[in-house]
Design a protein around this motif. Structure first.
Motif, PDB file in Angstrom:
ATOM      1  N   THR A  11       0.585  -0.991   0.139  1.00  8.55           N
ATOM      2  CA  THR A  11      -0.660   0.544  -0.018  1.00  8.55           C
ATOM      3  C   THR A  11       0.629   1.234  -0.341  1.00  8.55           C
ATOM      4  O   THR A  11       0.881   2.945  -0.473  1.00  8.55           O
ATOM      5  N   ARG A  13       3.098   4.687  -0.408  1.00  8.49           N
ATOM      6  CA  ARG A  13       2.928   5.744  -1.776  1.00  8.49           C
ATOM      7  C   ARG A  13       4.173   6.675  -0.857  1.00  8.49           C
ATOM      8  O   ARG A  13       2.958   7.272  -0.150  1.00  8.49           O
ATOM      9  N   LEU A 300      -2.304  11.776  -4.793  1.00 10.17           N
ATOM     10  CA  LEU A 300      -1.215  10.719  -4.347  1.00 10.17           C
ATOM     11  C   LEU A 300      -0.881  10.475  -6.375  1.00 10.17           C
ATOM     12  O   LEU A 300       0.243  10.553  -5.942  1.00 10.17           O
ATOM     13  N   ASP A 301      -1.776  10.164  -7.487  1.00 13.01           N
ATOM     14  CA  ASP A 301      -1.063  10.356  -8.336  1.00 13.01           C
ATOM     15  C   ASP A 301      -0.649  11.586  -9.092  1.00 13.01           C
ATOM     16  O   ASP A 301       0.544  11.715  -9.435  1.00 13.01           O
ATOM     17  N   GLU A 304       2.681  12.618  -6.529  1.00 13.87           N
ATOM     18  CA  GLU A 304       3.637  10.826  -6.521  1.00 13.87           C
ATOM     19  C   GLU A 304       5.171  11.444  -6.898  1.00 13.87           C
ATOM     20  O   GLU A 304       5.407  12.676  -7.858  1.00 13.87           O
ATOM     21  N   ARG A 310      11.004   7.219  -4.972  1.00 14.06           N
ATOM     22  CA  ARG A 310      10.672   6.348  -4.584  1.00 14.06           C
ATOM     23  C   ARG A 310      10.743   5.255  -3.864  1.00 14.06           C
ATOM     24  O   ARG A 310      10.817   4.926  -2.644  1.00 14.06           O
TER      25      ARG A 310
END
Length: 329
Positions: A11, A13, A300-301, A304, A310
């Motif tokens: 999960t 992000r 979130l997108d 990102e 990341r």
């Protein structure tokens, strides 16, 4: 039961949220968000922190996402506005974002700032607030004892509530507290609690009048509640420039404190130009509600982090999880 690392990675992000004003030397705030059975939770130690310190923040994220819900005494928490190091002419612009806040925390002791510049900034805050508003200073340990005494004398005319972490060490805090006691201005400890091997040392030493308590750096709500109970001092529950998810963790902690005498530092979503939810935890009439945060897939997108950032955060998550496992053993 602690979730597995695979559960967390499933999960996770990572976002990079732009700030309205440069703060703590950064223009974007990076954070890793997770979804647990209790809802969204946050792992966002500052990037310069080592794994040992960051692992405590992960413990807090797991506590908030997978642990027990704390018993709360209130449904909303009064919060302060936070003023970064800005020119006096920008004070109103920044503070207008903190709806109804009667207290302002002013960042001071920034490298390169002259005392007269800080006096001008605090004067602008007092003019903005009027005589009834409350002003507190936050030096983040940036002064020597002599510098702290000199600065408090210079700024005392603006009716200060307290000065937060004027110096770095517990001994220095005790010296400053003794020197300014006669002015009726208290000393609050922040870094001497959240970055200390013994977070209760400052209370035992009588070096502070109150403690600034942050859920993430102390390992979560339950751990912070134990420190508050043992310290026996008034507290201000604050944040670490979190997203609304981290602020929700702080709000739940503040709501669980039986006696909450001071406005809390949980309004900092107003310093972000973007968040991870369509209903950010920003101040309304000087307070934030105590509620969980629903993540927005679209936000979130949109925010990102880059692929390399990341990967950096996911590697950090794995390392910190392994440290927590090792501590359990």
């Amino acid at each position: 039961m602690r979730p597995t690392i695979d559960d967390l990675l499933a999960t996770a992000r990572v976002v990079s949220l732009p700030l309205r004003t440069r703060f703590r030397g950064i223009d974007h705030r990076e954070a890793l968000l997770l979804e647990g059975p209790r809802g969204a939770t946050e792992f966002s130690p500052f990037v310069e922190y080592d794994d040992a310190e960051a692992a405590t923040w992960l413990a807090a994220a797991l506590d908030f996402g997978w642990g027990d819900e704390p018993a709360v005494f209130r449904s909303s928490v009064r919060v302060n506005a936070t003023l970064p190091v800005v020119e006096p002419g920008r004070v109103a612009e920044v503070l207008d974002r903190f709806s109804g806040c009667r207290t302002v925390k002013v960042k001071v002791a920034d490298p390169g700032q002259r005392l007269e510049e800080e006096v001008a900034r605090v004067r602008a805050v007092r003019e903005y607030l009027g005589p009834e508003g409350r002003i507190r200073l936050d030096a983040n340990g940036g002064w020597t004892v002599d510098e702290a005494e000199r600065a408090v004398h210079a700024l005392a005319e603006f009716d200060l509530e307290y000065v937060e972490q004027p110096c770095e060490s517990v001994d220095e805090l005790a010296q400053v507290r003794e020197r300014i006691r006669y002015m009726g201005i208290g000393v609050a400890a922040d870094e001497s609690v959240r970055k200390a091997e013994d977070p209760l040392a400052v209370a035992r030493a009588g070096a502070a009048d109150l403690l600034v308590i942050k859920a993430q750096p102390l390992g979560g709500i339950a751990a912070a509640e134990r420190i508050i109970a043992e310290a026996g001092l008034p507290v201000v529950v604050s944040s670490a420039l979190d997203t609304s998810v981290g602020l929700s963790m702080g709000a739940h902690l503040a709501a669980a404190v039986p006696q909450l005498e001071y406005d809390c530092g949980l309004g900092t979503a107003a310093l972000l130009t973007a968040d991870v939810t369509d209903a950010p935890l920003t101040p309304i009439d000087g307070a934030v509600p105590v509620r969980r945060i629903d993540l927005s897939a679209g936000l979130l997108d949109r925010h990102e982090a880059s692929a390399d950032r990341r990967d950096w955060w996911l590697d950090r998550l794995r390392r910190c999880y392994a440290l927590l496992d090792a501590l359990d053993e």
